[in-house]
Scaffold this motif. Sequence first.
Motif, mmCIF file in Angstrom:
data_model
loop_
_atom_site.group_PDB
_atom_site.id
_atom_site.type_symbol
_atom_site.label_atom_id
_atom_site.label_comp_id
_atom_site.label_asym_id
_atom_site.label_seq_id
_atom_site.Cartn_x
_atom_site.Cartn_y
_atom_site.Cartn_z
ATOM 1 N N GLU A 120 40.838 35.672 20.541
ATOM 2 C CA GLU A 120 39.789 34.554 20.409
ATOM 3 C C GLU A 120 40.924 33.120 21.167
ATOM 4 O O GLU A 120 40.249 32.176 21.589
ATOM 5 N N ALA A 121 42.493 33.041 21.214
ATOM 6 C CA ALA A 121 42.890 31.879 21.675
ATOM 7 C C ALA A 121 42.888 31.921 23.132
ATOM 8 O O ALA A 121 42.669 31.596 24.086
ATOM 9 N N ARG B 171 44.736 29.837 35.321
ATOM 10 C CA ARG B 171 45.723 30.371 35.126
ATOM 11 C C ARG B 171 46.320 29.979 33.842
ATOM 12 O O ARG B 171 46.701 28.427 33.391
ATOM 13 N N LEU B 172 46.007 30.625 32.902
ATOM 14 C CA LEU B 172 46.003 30.756 31.355
ATOM 15 C C LEU B 172 48.514 30.546 31.258
ATOM 16 O O LEU B 172 48.552 30.835 31.936
ATOM 17 N N ASP B 173 48.605 30.276 30.588
ATOM 18 C CA ASP B 173 49.973 29.806 30.019
ATOM 19 C C ASP B 173 50.167 31.380 29.511
ATOM 20 O O ASP B 173 49.412 31.905 28.582
ATOM 21 N N SER B 174 51.421 31.639 30.396
ATOM 22 C CA SER B 174 51.722 33.236 30.685
ATOM 23 C C SER B 174 51.917 33.593 29.485
ATOM 24 O O SER B 174 52.309 34.914 28.319
ATOM 25 N N ARG B 175 52.871 32.855 28.028
ATOM 26 C CA ARG B 175 53.607 32.607 26.586
ATOM 27 C C ARG B 175 52.331 33.126 26.029
ATOM 28 O O ARG B 175 52.286 34.102 25.497
ATOM 29 N N LEU B 176 50.929 32.775 26.321
ATOM 30 C CA LEU B 176 49.833 33.102 25.180
ATOM 31 C C LEU B 176 49.602 33.840 25.331
ATOM 32 O O LEU B 176 48.490 35.164 24.404
ATOM 33 N N PRO C 209 55.554 33.329 20.485
ATOM 34 C CA PRO C 209 55.028 31.638 20.222
ATOM 35 C C PRO C 209 55.503 30.823 20.916
ATOM 36 O O PRO C 209 56.350 31.247 22.260
ATOM 37 N N ILE C 210 55.013 29.198 21.160
ATOM 38 C CA ILE C 210 54.943 28.355 21.832
ATOM 39 C C ILE C 210 56.019 27.726 21.678
ATOM 40 O O ILE C 210 54.870 26.901 20.206
ATOM 41 N N ALA C 211 56.230 27.124 20.928
ATOM 42 C CA ALA C 211 57.492 26.335 21.166
ATOM 43 C C ALA C 211 57.208 24.728 20.794
ATOM 44 O O ALA C 211 57.763 23.808 20.265
ATOM 45 N N ASP C 212 56.553 24.515 22.320
ATOM 46 C CA ASP C 212 56.585 23.415 23.128
ATOM 47 C C ASP C 212 55.065 22.979 23.190
ATOM 48 O O ASP C 212 54.535 22.841 22.778
ATOM 49 N N HIS D 240 48.427 22.006 25.293
ATOM 50 C CA HIS D 240 48.382 21.332 23.738
ATOM 51 C C HIS D 240 49.914 21.900 23.140
ATOM 52 O O HIS D 240 50.488 22.873 23.608
ATOM 53 N N PRO D 241 50.353 20.480 22.926
ATOM 54 C CA PRO D 241 51.736 20.100 22.312
ATOM 55 C C PRO D 241 51.416 21.762 21.095
ATOM 56 O O PRO D 241 50.921 21.312 19.944
ATOM 57 N N HIS D 242 52.765 21.777 21.134
ATOM 58 C CA HIS D 242 53.259 22.388 19.631
ATOM 59 C C HIS D 242 54.517 22.680 19.009
ATOM 60 O O HIS D 242 55.082 22.087 19.733
ATOM 61 N N GLY D 243 54.248 23.076 17.849
ATOM 62 C CA GLY D 243 55.424 22.495 17.579
ATOM 63 C C GLY D 243 56.112 20.708 16.778
ATOM 64 O O GLY D 243 57.895 21.034 17.090
#
Length: 186
Positions: free
Chosen positions: A65-66, A99-104, A109-112, A172-175
């Motif tokens: 879904e993400a 290109r999606l963020d490789s961490r996603l 987890p994405i902290a920034d 998308h900001p995280h944290g």
Amino acid sequence: ASTSWSTAWPGARVTSSPSISGEAPSSRYVSVVAQVRETLLQDAGRAGLVVPADLGLPTLAPTREAEIARTREALDAVERLVRLAIAARVQRIDQIRIRLDSRLLAGKPIADLERTEIELALSGPSEPIVRLLELCAEPVDGRSLLVRRAEIKDARGRRNEVRLELELAVTHPHGLGAVDDAQEQG
């Protein structure tokens, strides 16, 4: 969690959330992409704008879904850019790469700042290309495209033409809550 998909510029189609339509998110993604692709390629063709048929989308549809939500947001940005290119009378979009963020993709987890990158190569006469860059900066409904990089070069082998290498970002900001809490306590 269900995600409502809509675009945020004039003339955009608003689609229902997957939970309301009864379709699984992956099935809804496929139908939305097909609808957007068909309409966008027809509109571009009528305007004389050459656009890659895949619109930079992955060959295999995302299933998580993400990833579906981020790919759909990237498609919204591509759709907006193509519509701006039509308005600016650009001749060709030679390449689109999302290109999606490789961490996603890795499920980390994405902290920034999460960033989906959209790389494009456009070519044609310089005047429409420069006009497109101006249009990218103009907000529509409070939003403008986030241009990370734009480089204009002479088009090799083509007289009186330039090549624009453009990189857009959907972020998308995280944290941020954790940062705000730490500042309040400090």
